[in-house]
Design a protein around this motif. Structure first.
Motif, mmCIF file in Angstrom:
data_model
loop_
_atom_site.group_PDB
_atom_site.id
_atom_site.type_symbol
_atom_site.label_atom_id
_atom_site.label_comp_id
_atom_site.label_asym_id
_atom_site.label_seq_id
_atom_site.Cartn_x
_atom_site.Cartn_y
_atom_site.Cartn_z
ATOM 1 N N TRP A 1 -5.392 1.552 -2.188
ATOM 2 C CA TRP A 1 -5.872 0.839 -1.001
ATOM 3 C C TRP A 1 -5.576 1.640 0.269
ATOM 4 C CZ3 TRP A 1 -9.200 -2.700 0.410
ATOM 5 C CH2 TRP A 1 -9.130 -3.221 1.697
ATOM 6 N N GLU A 2 -4.380 2.190 0.350
ATOM 7 C CA GLU A 2 -4.026 2.980 1.526
ATOM 8 C C GLU A 2 -4.912 4.228 1.632
ATOM 9 O OE1 GLU A 2 -2.090 2.114 3.974
ATOM 10 O OE2 GLU A 2 -1.768 0.212 2.920
ATOM 11 N N ALA B 1 -9.771 1.968 -5.305
ATOM 12 C CA ALA B 1 -9.253 0.722 -4.739
ATOM 13 C C ALA B 1 -9.720 -0.478 -5.556
ATOM 14 C CB ALA B 1 -9.682 0.592 -3.285
ATOM 15 N N ALA C 1 -7.399 -3.903 -5.575
ATOM 16 C CA ALA C 1 -7.142 -4.109 -4.147
ATOM 17 C C ALA C 1 -8.418 -4.398 -3.365
ATOM 18 C CB ALA C 1 -6.453 -2.870 -3.571
ATOM 19 N N ALA C 2 -9.529 -3.770 -3.746
ATOM 20 C CA ALA C 2 -10.803 -3.969 -3.055
ATOM 21 C C ALA C 2 -11.711 -4.853 -3.902
ATOM 22 C CB ALA C 2 -11.481 -2.629 -2.786
ATOM 23 N N ARG D 1 -10.934 -6.864 1.089
ATOM 24 C CA ARG D 1 -9.837 -7.073 0.157
ATOM 25 C C ARG D 1 -10.272 -8.022 -0.967
ATOM 26 N NH1 ARG D 1 -4.774 -5.406 2.019
ATOM 27 N NH2 ARG D 1 -4.696 -4.875 4.244
#
Length: 220
Positions: free
Chosen positions: A91-92, A143, A148-149, A192
């Protein structure tokens, strides 16, 4: 005139040609950054104190000059992209990639236009755009696979976001130059997985996306 005399005179001419080329690139960077990829080539030549014919001798097409002018921006974008792709947290890495992309986009209207359009027939620009799309798909897929996504985001959704940001930059670049970053983080919250809700419209296909980017170029 002797051969030795002739050889001694050639380096200054080459230096003069390099200086004219450097002036053209510097003028193009200023003009494209202010007015976008459709900036006047005649004005660029005047700013560089050369004839328009000299511009075309160095850069036969607008795209040749544009790519030379954008080279520092493209390098800045590429360097930031590599760092984002190396971030372990998926995610980062996704967030870092988009923030770097939008930050460079915000600093140059020419680069903003370049990101938003496709230029068929130019192998160099097609290669750059294809690489960017592959990177976006990579950071997005990572992600998504990490949970996370949201899983229904597609490449076209990110390119749409680039278009939206371009219009935002046109409106706010002189009055609120940091507004793009707030909007990016608002959108990231929508991306998200834990915030996902059904979307009534499917994403654009790759073909639709490509045609839309070509249309933007022709429309302007």
């Amino acid at each position: 005139m002797s051969i030795k005399q002739d050889e001694r005179m050639r380096p200054p001419r080459r230096r003069d040609a390099q200086q004219r080329r450097d002036r053209l690139i510097a003028a193009a960077q200023r003009e494209f950054a202010l007015k976008g990829v459709d900036a006047s080539l005649e004005q660029i030549a005047r700013d560089a104190d050369v004839a328009i014919g000299t511009l075309y001798r160095h850069f036969p097409t607008r795209l040749d000059l544009l790519l030379a002018a954008l080279e520092p921006r493209l390098r800045e974008f590429t360097d930031g992209s590599k760092k984002a792709l190396e971030i372990e947290d998926a995610w980062e890495g996704f967030v870092s990639y988009l923030e770097n992309l939008f930050r460079v986009q915000a600093g140059d209207r020419g680069f903003n236009d370049f990101l938003s359009r496709r230029f068929p027939g130019s192998p160099d620009t097609e290669r750059i755009h294809d690489q960017m799309c592959q990177q976006i798909e990579l950071v997005l897929t990572r992600a998504q696979e990490a949970g996370a996504a949201r899983p229904d985001i597609a490449l076209a959704d990110i390119v749409n976001l680039i278009w939206f940001n371009g219009r935002l930059l046109d409106a706010t670049s002189t009055t609120a130059p940091g507004a793009w970053r707030r909007q990016l983080y608002l959108m990231l919250d929508a991306y998200r997985a834990k915030r996902a809700h059904p979307i009534p419209e499917p994403p654009m296909t790759d073909e639709q996306l490509y045609d839309a980017m070509v249309h933007l170029n022709k429309a302007d």
